[in-house]
Write a protein that holds these residues in place. Structure first.
Motif, PDB file in Angstrom:
ATOM      1  N   SER A  12     -77.598  22.810  -8.183  1.00  0.00           N
ATOM      2  CA  SER A  12     -76.405  23.396  -8.786  1.00  0.00           C
ATOM      3  C   SER A  12     -75.117  22.847  -8.199  1.00  0.00           C
ATOM      4  O   SER A  12     -74.217  22.442  -8.927  1.00  0.00           O
ATOM      5  CB  SER A  12     -76.432  24.919  -8.627  1.00  0.00           C
ATOM      6  N   CYS A  13     -75.047  22.814  -6.818  1.00  0.00           N
ATOM      7  CA  CYS A  13     -73.758  22.449  -6.214  1.00  0.00           C
ATOM      8  C   CYS A  13     -73.872  21.266  -5.256  1.00  0.00           C
ATOM      9  O   CYS A  13     -72.874  20.881  -4.640  1.00  0.00           O
ATOM     10  CB  CYS A  13     -73.159  23.652  -5.489  1.00  0.00           C
ATOM     11  N   SER A  14     -75.071  20.720  -5.095  1.00  0.00           N
ATOM     12  CA  SER A  14     -75.318  19.543  -4.235  1.00  0.00           C
ATOM     13  C   SER A  14     -75.156  19.827  -2.738  1.00  0.00           C
ATOM     14  O   SER A  14     -75.164  18.902  -1.934  1.00  0.00           O
ATOM     15  CB  SER A  14     -74.400  18.372  -4.613  1.00  0.00           C
ATOM     16  N   CYS A  27     -79.680  27.943  -1.020  1.00  0.00           N
ATOM     17  CA  CYS A  27     -78.394  27.241  -0.887  1.00  0.00           C
ATOM     18  C   CYS A  27     -77.371  28.231  -0.337  1.00  0.00           C
ATOM     19  O   CYS A  27     -77.104  29.263  -0.970  1.00  0.00           O
ATOM     20  CB  CYS A  27     -77.941  26.707  -2.251  1.00  0.00           C
ATOM     21  N   SER A  29     -74.321  27.689  -0.057  1.00  0.00           N
ATOM     22  CA  SER A  29     -73.033  27.503  -0.724  1.00  0.00           C
ATOM     23  C   SER A  29     -72.925  28.335  -2.000  1.00  0.00           C
ATOM     24  O   SER A  29     -71.944  29.030  -2.205  1.00  0.00           O
ATOM     25  CB  SER A  29     -72.828  26.025  -1.042  1.00  0.00           C
ATOM     26  N   CYS A  30     -73.973  28.257  -2.847  1.00  0.00           N
ATOM     27  CA  CYS A  30     -73.883  28.975  -4.118  1.00  0.00           C
ATOM     28  C   CYS A  30     -74.896  30.113  -4.227  1.00  0.00           C
ATOM     29  O   CYS A  30     -74.999  30.748  -5.282  1.00  0.00           O
ATOM     30  CB  CYS A  30     -74.054  28.007  -5.297  1.00  0.00           C
TER      31      CYS A  30
ATOM     32  N   THR B 289     -76.390  30.449 -14.222  1.00  0.00           N
ATOM     33  CA  THR B 289     -74.955  30.684 -13.978  1.00  0.00           C
ATOM     34  C   THR B 289     -74.450  31.664 -15.030  1.00  0.00           C
ATOM     35  O   THR B 289     -74.880  31.621 -16.184  1.00  0.00           O
ATOM     36  CB  THR B 289     -74.127  29.395 -14.076  1.00  0.00           C
TER      37      THR B 289
END
Lengths: 359, 331
Positions: A12-14, A27, A29-30, B289
């Motif tokens: 999703s956000c690497s 993750c 981060s996300c 999402t």
């Protein structure tokens, strides 16, 4: 797996992923969580490389190499084209550049093709096809349609490589399904992301690429299709009244064109399996060839060269179907006239509408 | 010496000018900073038990948003003063760029009540309020007490139609003048008609039937080259030329494309029928999402009763100062 964990990136956000005691990759981060098996699968796909390998086709070609017997070989003084025909057919002008050609019997006959599709339409019908092709081409210069010029059309057997192969492939795709809804205050969009992999196989037969440097590849590709069911074993008798070009382009040069076309088709077919998703983007395409073979054949093409404004325009007519292909000259005068006509006509209409609409 | 005399003379002239200007312009409060409750300078610190009163030396133009020049303010002030003196009503042109958390209806109503703009026994007054609050750019005609009977929803709608073009064109002074003309005409009609009721008014604009009459054009003409007669010949021909250029370009490009060769980029013709089969299909869920976007809000009308039409809003109710009826639009 733990050694490789540090290099796993969040889809999703690497951001780097961390192994969580719950058994998931997390993750920070996300806050997304992933099944380690899926992330490893994704990583393995990313590392794979695939390449079309045509194997030892050259050896197979060499094993069947025979020469055309009792042929007469002509060489063009201008463009260097080497064409041959049977002893009864006289060739005076090069089919490619329209210059004078010379006869020589010192050259050996060309490689005997594995098959030939005989000409099905005659010269007059080919000319009619060209004239029909000119119809509706509004920018064509008026003096370009001279029938006398069209009489110079020549039938040539053009050498082609036919590529046969199975394609076995896996496509890895990033796919999404989108759902939207609303309440009294907000519009919501939910996007579910998936890693989709589809493996399949299919066979291609006779993907043609012309084997002559004299013929423009785009013209020959656009001349397709040929009906291979009318393919015959080669016999010099088919050369009577026609010329045959010798192949001077190695299959190695032609292979990338065949690969590209087969790969595009295979991807399109496999990708159709993802039609139930909202969006699909290809992450990796892993294709390989199975049972590849290369054949050498001759296909019937009428060739016409027309000089216009010091430039040579070449047309090709499919000698089997009559399909005409070739870039046409564009009359600058007609282009400006059309542009001016549309500018004035459309401009006047729009001005009138605007005047009455907004007055 | 000559220089000294000139300097003194200039200073004296400037001083006199200042006195004349400020003496002629009554101020609600020279310092227009908010009061200690965070409300505007004219707002009472305590509104409990408030009763309408007759204010003195009130200005006819309160341009707190500072959108008009001094000359415009002076001309508008003279116009409103003549109306006030002739018909004995309270009338003021008001602008501001901060609603202090109130609705424009309540804000303008409080402005009239708390400054004592009401006249007569029933303290009737009306204001044309132009609001430049970044969160709610709008205009309102707000009437209080006895004036509420005159400024009905239909009258408000007609006022909105009258000033609409000018405000949307940014010609605010013209809008105030149009409003003043309308109010003058209305009160002339009231004064000359026995037992006048709103039904006696000859409406130029109605909800159902709008004609082409545009007072902004009739009174001031459209500025910046705009004309009620429609676009100019140059505009019409220019638009035609642009469309003609684009259309001609596209047409010639499509004709030229026909002269080119379009080779295939796939091998679909050579795919053996029925040779394709799917060996494996795997779909792994990754993540989700979720995004949400707030819907654009419909302009709301506060207060009870009334409604809206064609972008106009009309409302009536009670503000801190007392009753009001108000109508206007956003811009």
């Amino acid at each position: 797996m733990s050694e490789r964990l540090e290099s796993y990136k969040c889809p999703s956000c690497s951001a780097p992923l961390r192994y969580d005691p719950s058994g998931k990759l997390v993750c920070d981060s996300c806050s997304n969580e992933y099944d380690p098996e899926v992330i490893e699968l994704m990583d393995s796909y990313d590392r794979q490389q695939a390449e079309f390998d045509w194997g030892d086709y050259k050896q197979k070609l060499a094993e069947n190499a025979e020469r055309i017997e009792n042929s007469v070989v002509y060489v063009c003084r201008s463009c260097g084209a080497t064409v041959e025909t049977d002893a009864t057919t006289a060739a005076t002008h090069c089919p490619y550049c329209d210059n004078e050609i010379v006869i020589t019997d010192r050259l050996e006959g060309g490689l005997k093709p594995g098959g030939v599709i005989p000409f099905k339409i005659d010269k007059n019908r080919a000319i009619d096809s060209v004239l029909a092709h000119f119809k509706g081409k509004k920018l064509l210069p008026g003096n370009f349609k001279d029938r006398h010029t069209l009489e110079k059309i020549r039938g040539v057997y053009v050498p082609f490589w036919l590529f046969d192969a199975g394609v076995d492939g896996t496509m890895v795709m990033d796919a999404t399904k989108v759902r939207m809804w609303s309440d009294s205050r907000y519009d919501y969009t939910e996007t579910k992301h998936y890693l989709l992999s589809v493996s399949g196989s299919m066979d291609f037969a006779g993907v043609p690429v012309d084997a002559s440097t004299k013929m423009d590849n785009d013209v020959m590709d656009a001349l397709e299709p040929f009906d291979y069911s009318e393919m015959r074993d080669f016999d010099p008798v088919y050369l009577s009244g026609f010329l045959a070009d010798r192949f001077d382009e190695d299959p190695d040069v032609s292979i990338p064109r065949a690969n590209e076309r087969m790969e595009n088709s295979a991807e399109s077919v496999i990708r159709s399996e993802a039609s139930d998703f909202t969006t699909v983007s290809v992450r990796k395409s892993l294709m390989r060839l199975t049972h590849p073979t290369v054949r050498y054949v001759m296909l019937p093409v009428y060739v016409l060269n027309v000089k216009y404004n010091e430039k040579n325009y070449r047309f090709a007519v499919n000698g089997q179907t009559g399909k005409v292909v070739g870039e046409l000259p564009i009359s600058k005068l007609k282009s400006w006239l059309y542009f001016g006509g549309w500018l004035v006509g459309l401009g006047a209409i729009v001005s009138l509408i605007a005047y009455f609409l907004f007055r | 010496m000559k220089k000294m005399i000139c300097l003194l003379f200039s200073a004296a002239l400037l001083f006199t000018l200042c006195i004349v200007v400020f003496a002629d312009t009554p101020l609600l409060n020279p310092d227009k900073s908010d009061n200690e409750n965070g409300m505007p300078y004219w707002y009472p610190l305590d509104t409990d038990g408030f009763e309408d009163f007759h204010g003195e030396d009130l200005p006819y133009v309160v341009d707190d948003a500072d959108i008009m020049t001094d000359a415009e303010e002076a001309q508008l002030s003279a116009k409103i003063e003549s109306i006030v003196r002739k018909y004995g009503i309270g009338y003021v042109a008001f602008t501001d760029d901060d609603l202090h958390g109130l609705s424009p209806e309540y804000y303008s109503s409080d402005f009239l009540h708390f400054n004592g703009y009401g006249t007569g026994d029933e303290y009737g007054a009306v204001t044309f309020f132009l609001c430049f609050d970044p969160g709610d750019r709008c205009w309102r005609t707000t009437a209080i007490n006895s004036c509420e009977d005159y400024f009905t929803e239909e009258i408000m709608y007609e006022i909105d139609e009258t000033v609409d073009s000018a405000i949307r064109s940014g010609d605010y002074y013209d809008a105030f003048m149009l409003h003043a003309n309308y109010v003058e005409d209305l009160f002339e009609e009231i004064a000359t008609t026995e037992n006048w009721t709103p039904e006696d008014h000859d409406f130029k604009y109605t909800y159902e039937d709008e004609d082409d009459y545009d007072p902004y054009y009739e009174n001031y003409g459209y500025r910046n080259g705009r004309s009620k007669e429609g676009p100019s010949a140059v505009t019409v021909v220019g638009a035609g030329l642009i469309v003609g250029l684009i259309g001609g370009g596209i047409r010639v490009a499509s004709l030229r494309k026909k002269m080119k060769i379009n080779p295939p980029r796939t091998a679909n013709n050579y795919l053996i029928h029925d040779s394709y089969f799917v060996r494996d299909r795997r779909c792994d869920y990754l993540y989700t999402t979720l995004t949400r976007h707030e819907k654009p809000r419909e302009p709301s009308s506060s207060g009870g009763g009334g409604g809206s039409h064609g972008g106009s809003s009309f409302s009536s109710g009670h503000s801190s100062g007392g009753s009001f009826s108000s109508g206007g639009r956003s811009f």
